[in-house]
Design an enzyme around this catalytic site. Structure first.
Site, PDB file in Angstrom:
ATOM      1  N   ASP A  20      25.107  73.303 -26.348  1.00 53.11           N
ATOM      2  CA  ASP A  20      25.639  72.439 -27.654  1.00 53.11           C
ATOM      3  C   ASP A  20      26.983  72.687 -27.860  1.00 53.11           C
ATOM      4  O   ASP A  20      27.701  73.700 -27.552  1.00 53.11           O
ATOM      5  CB  ASP A  20      24.769  72.814 -28.699  1.00 53.11           C
ATOM      6  CG  ASP A  20      24.745  71.828 -29.834  1.00 53.11           C
ATOM      7  OD1 ASP A  20      25.319  70.570 -29.487  1.00 53.11           O
ATOM      8  OD2 ASP A  20      24.482  71.969 -31.083  1.00 53.11           O
ATOM      9  N   HIS A  37      32.931  66.833 -23.258  1.00 53.25           N
ATOM     10  CA  HIS A  37      31.671  66.718 -22.348  1.00 53.25           C
ATOM     11  C   HIS A  37      32.102  67.094 -20.615  1.00 53.25           C
ATOM     12  O   HIS A  37      31.578  67.777 -20.176  1.00 53.25           O
ATOM     13  CB  HIS A  37      31.080  65.206 -22.216  1.00 53.25           C
ATOM     14  CG  HIS A  37      30.630  65.131 -23.611  1.00 53.25           C
ATOM     15  ND1 HIS A  37      29.583  66.017 -24.118  1.00 53.25           N
ATOM     16  CD2 HIS A  37      30.677  64.177 -24.449  1.00 53.25           C
ATOM     17  CE1 HIS A  37      29.226  65.381 -25.470  1.00 53.25           C
ATOM     18  NE2 HIS A  37      29.682  64.276 -25.546  1.00 53.25           N
ATOM     19  N   ARG A  71      23.734  57.837 -30.109  1.00 56.82           N
ATOM     20  CA  ARG A  71      25.208  58.098 -30.031  1.00 56.82           C
ATOM     21  C   ARG A  71      25.947  56.854 -29.818  1.00 56.82           C
ATOM     22  O   ARG A  71      25.566  55.889 -29.160  1.00 56.82           O
ATOM     23  CB  ARG A  71      25.709  59.303 -29.331  1.00 56.82           C
ATOM     24  CG  ARG A  71      24.949  60.627 -29.544  1.00 56.82           C
ATOM     25  CD  ARG A  71      25.556  61.800 -28.850  1.00 56.82           C
ATOM     26  NE  ARG A  71      25.044  62.886 -29.525  1.00 56.82           N
ATOM     27  CZ  ARG A  71      25.584  64.047 -29.036  1.00 56.82           C
ATOM     28  NH1 ARG A  71      26.533  64.139 -28.444  1.00 56.82           N
ATOM     29  NH2 ARG A  71      24.931  65.172 -29.502  1.00 56.82           N
ATOM     30  N   LEU A 131      17.329  79.163  -6.545  1.00 55.23           N
ATOM     31  CA  LEU A 131      17.408  79.078  -7.744  1.00 55.23           C
ATOM     32  C   LEU A 131      16.690  77.909  -8.197  1.00 55.23           C
ATOM     33  O   LEU A 131      17.086  76.492  -7.592  1.00 55.23           O
ATOM     34  CB  LEU A 131      18.728  79.037  -8.555  1.00 55.23           C
ATOM     35  CG  LEU A 131      18.880  78.815 -10.151  1.00 55.23           C
ATOM     36  CD1 LEU A 131      18.136  79.856 -10.756  1.00 55.23           C
ATOM     37  CD2 LEU A 131      20.497  78.186 -10.333  1.00 55.23           C
ATOM     38  N   SER A 196      15.667  71.390 -31.676  1.00 56.62           N
ATOM     39  CA  SER A 196      16.074  69.828 -31.366  1.00 56.62           C
ATOM     40  C   SER A 196      15.180  69.463 -29.962  1.00 56.62           C
ATOM     41  O   SER A 196      15.602  68.700 -29.288  1.00 56.62           O
ATOM     42  CB  SER A 196      17.524  69.963 -30.835  1.00 56.62           C
ATOM     43  OG  SER A 196      18.564  70.158 -31.825  1.00 56.62           O
TER      44      SER A 196
HETATM   45  C1  IPE Z   1      20.624  68.887 -28.200  1.00 63.22           C
HETATM   46  O1  IPE Z   1      21.702  68.910 -28.870  1.00 63.22           O
HETATM   47  C2  IPE Z   1      20.723  67.952 -26.885  1.00 63.22           C
HETATM   48  C3  IPE Z   1      21.460  68.662 -25.770  1.00 63.22           C
HETATM   49  C4  IPE Z   1      21.987  69.705 -25.857  1.00 63.22           C
HETATM   50  C5  IPE Z   1      21.350  67.784 -24.733  1.00 63.22           C
HETATM   51  P1  IPE Z   1      22.458  67.742 -29.849  1.00 63.22           P
HETATM   52  O2  IPE Z   1      23.669  68.092 -30.337  1.00 63.22           O
HETATM   53  O3  IPE Z   1      21.972  66.434 -29.416  1.00 63.22           O
HETATM   54  O4  IPE Z   1      21.209  68.159 -31.101  1.00 63.22           O
HETATM   55  P2  IPE Z   1      21.283  68.148 -32.732  1.00 63.22           P
HETATM   56  O5  IPE Z   1      21.665  66.700 -33.019  1.00 63.22           O
HETATM   57  O6  IPE Z   1      22.413  69.026 -33.106  1.00 63.22           O
HETATM   58  O7  IPE Z   1      19.815  68.497 -33.130  1.00 63.22           O
HETATM   59  C1  IPE Z   2      26.308  68.979 -26.149  1.00 71.62           C
HETATM   60  O1  IPE Z   2      27.368  68.770 -27.105  1.00 71.62           O
HETATM   61  C2  IPE Z   2      26.192  67.784 -25.428  1.00 71.62           C
HETATM   62  C3  IPE Z   2      25.151  66.812 -25.566  1.00 71.62           C
HETATM   63  C4  IPE Z   2      24.185  66.753 -26.528  1.00 71.62           C
HETATM   64  C5  IPE Z   2      24.994  65.758 -24.568  1.00 71.62           C
HETATM   65  P1  IPE Z   2      27.697  67.796 -28.363  1.00 71.62           P
HETATM   66  O2  IPE Z   2      27.840  66.358 -27.828  1.00 71.62           O
HETATM   67  O3  IPE Z   2      26.229  67.737 -28.965  1.00 71.62           O
HETATM   68  O4  IPE Z   2      28.665  68.440 -29.219  1.00 71.62           O
HETATM   69  P2  IPE Z   2      28.527  68.834 -30.895  1.00 71.62           P
HETATM   70  O5  IPE Z   2      27.283  69.415 -31.061  1.00 71.62           O
HETATM   71  O6  IPE Z   2      28.753  67.416 -31.509  1.00 71.62           O
HETATM   72  O7  IPE Z   2      29.719  69.417 -31.225  1.00 71.62           O
HETATM   73 MG    MG Z   3      25.589  68.971 -30.648  1.00 74.67          MG
END
Ligand code: IPE
Ligand code: IPE
Ligand code: MG
Length: 240
Positions: A20, A37, A71, A131, A196
């Protein structure tokens, strides 16, 4: 194993990571979320490599949740593009290293190009003995649990099994993680402290480690620190 941060017997067998904070990492630098990303994908290689070197059996990564479709469209597209790029660029090397790839989630709900590379990666590496790298794509744990319940209900309705036969082993066998050990260590980056909808069944007795670094800053050193924290935990499993 080479420079493992803790002795072998104190290492987790199965590590799961909620990667995250890519968006916040980019925002801090005045860059678009998609840039975060991209950096996030770059952060993967050293972690996968460390797992192989340190002798961790399974690594499960949360790449895209069932909720992430909500998103903005351009962000979803950027993420999907990166999934293809990751497989196209890395599959030869991962295969050479003996990594066995499994996708967790509903691939039928994933766009055709991503489904194709993901299925090809699984087919190509399925017999590898190194792995176990599990990538959760269009994954939601509640959906996974409901799917398992439906599959077991169907078996019961057809007389193939009796309701009394539904135990942990039978239930686990219907999850995307069938055959993998339960998660020992769940790491979430970026300081958020929530699950999540990730691996709700499989983390029953996992140790949870939350690190402040955003995912693009999750280096081998940060990983080693999380493993050291894990090794210092007293896992009691309800006993004294
Ligand atoms: C969880 O992260 C999903 C992934 C890392 C792929 P999110 O950023 O989507 O989760 P929330 O919205 O903070 O719960
Ligand atoms: C994690 O980073 C990647 C995915 C959930 C795909 P985020 O995109 O959730 O980044 P933040 O949490 O908004 O900073
Ligand atoms: Mg996030």
């Amino acid at each position: 194993m080479t420079d493992a941060p803790v002795p072998q017997q104190l290492l987790p067998r199965h590590v799961a990571i909620i990667m995250d904070g890519n968006g916040r990492w980019a925002k801090k630098r005045g860059m678009p979320r998609a840039f975060g990303h991209r950096k996030g994908v770059e952060a993967l290689e050293p972690i996968i490599e460390a797992c192989g070197q340190w002798g961790i059996e399974a690594l499960t990564l949360f790449a895209f949740s069932t909720e992430n479709w909500a998103r903005p469209k351009d962000e979803v597209n950027a993420l999907m593009g990166l999934i293809n790029e990751f497989f196209n660029r890395k599959i030869d090397e991962l295969n050479r290293k003996g990594v066995c790839i499994r996708m967790l989630g509903d691939l039928s709900g994933v766009p055709e190009p991503q489904r194709r590379v993901a299925e090809a990666a699984m087919a190509r590496t399925g017999n590898n003995t190194g792995l176990k790298l599990n990538i959760a794509l269009n994954y939601g744990s509640q959906q996974e649990i409901l799917r398992a319940a439906q599959r077991l209900a169907r078996k019961c309705a057809s007389g193939e099994m009796a309701p009394e036969d539904i135990d942990d082993e039978a239930f686990s066998a219907q999850l995307y993680t069938a055959g993998l050990p339960k998660v020992d260590l769940l790491i979430r980056t970026s300081g958020e402290q929530r699950i999540s909808n990730f691996l709700l069944y499989q983390i029953a007795y996992a140790e949870l480690v939350f690190v402040e670094e955003n995912w693009p800053d999750f280096t081998r050193e940060v990983f080693a620190r999380a493993l050291t924290t894990y090794a210092q935990r007293d896992r009691r499993f309800g006993k004294v």
